[in-house]
Design a protein around this motif. Sequence first.
Motif: not given
Length: 438
Positions: A73-101
């Motif tokens: 759960w710590a990963y999700i807390e650390q990598n949730t984007r405040a702007e959208t509520g989505w979570v980065d697929s790779v820590a710290g890099f602001p990109s994602t796929t629907l698989w990961d969401q």
Amino acid sequence: MPATFNLSDYRSSILFAGGLVLAAGLAMSLDGGLRLLALSGATKVDYASEGLFTPAAPRALSDAERERAVVAWAYIEQNTRAETGWVDSVAGFPSTTLWDQGSYLLGLVAARQLGLVEDGDFDDRVRRMLDSFARLPLHDDKLPNKVYDTRTLAMVDYANRPAPEGVGWSALDIARMLTAFRVLERHMPQYGGEIRDVLSTWDLASMAQNGELYGAERADGETRLVQEGRMGYEQYAARAAAMWGLDVVQAISAERVLDWHTVSGVDVPVDLREHTAFQAITPTLSEPYLLQAFEFGLDSEALRLAGRVYAAQEQRYRSTGLLTAVSEDHIDRAPHFLYSSVFANGKAWNVVAEDGEAHTDLRTLSLKASIGWDALFDTAYSEALVTAVDPLADPERGWPAGIYEADGAVNDVYTLNTNAIVLEALHFTARGPLWNVR
């Protein structure tokens, strides 16, 4: 891509571009592929015999297992984007796929059921995510693009560069999101209206035709459809699509594409769509069977196939002394994403990139597969797997992807999919499949 990898750069677009193309290697052109498949024979599943293993019954988590969930759960807390509520697929890099969401939402439901998330935080996270989905631009105004910027929801390519027209859609990725939506709605019906408002803007029929799953690829200003999915992933995605009424009658069973190959003394299921004929990699590995188990529960076919996939990995350990739990994973060096398999592209224990190139020197002990198999079958061997990966826990960052077999070095990349699947696995241990409401 560079030949060497600096750990301090692992958040770069190079890593992400290499790691978020799951569907690309699992899709085949319409040109001749399906016609060739129609001429091929299929091997049946032996339903007369019992499966090799029985899924473990739900039980209370141990203190160590609960701590594993807290770390994930710590990963999700650390990598949730405040702007959208989505979570980065790779820590710290602001990109994602629907698989990961989809992984995020399933991991979020699992975390709530395990008591890691308070109701208010859970509701805030769900509503921010759904609000972002309501604003999401779609590829060709039909279905979600393969990749998005987690800060802006802009359609991008795999290097996170703007792609206003999109790069295509992935039926597998969308299906994972559909699973997550159905699981959320089943547990909390109050979100059903918002989910269905989102889906009312998606042309879901475009991803399932004539009983098959179809993705889309955009090149040279045109979009073309490709049959998508290989054995394991294909059946997983079809089960999700079927829950939303899509035509996936061909894809939902593996029997039409099933062949058997002896690996480490175990007959394992392999996809008869050879990579040379269909121009797509054909890995047999852990993840799709674990996801089916944790989210829906294994049906009679998947249970028999999963047992053999697991048994081969255990037998390799018995024969070689090398702990073995293979899946697709990001890695912290080029080529940045690999399918460590029981069998792929005609070879046992092959490790392949999206382009089919072999990288057996980069085989890893997958953390999510190790914890996943232990949750599913709970054997002495799976306990040994977990014992090997337990020291990798980082209470601040979450769980890294695993351990390199060749030298025992940590595969020091942190991803949403790894940590979400750990949460799903521990939910399965405590409560059974996420589809069940207990």
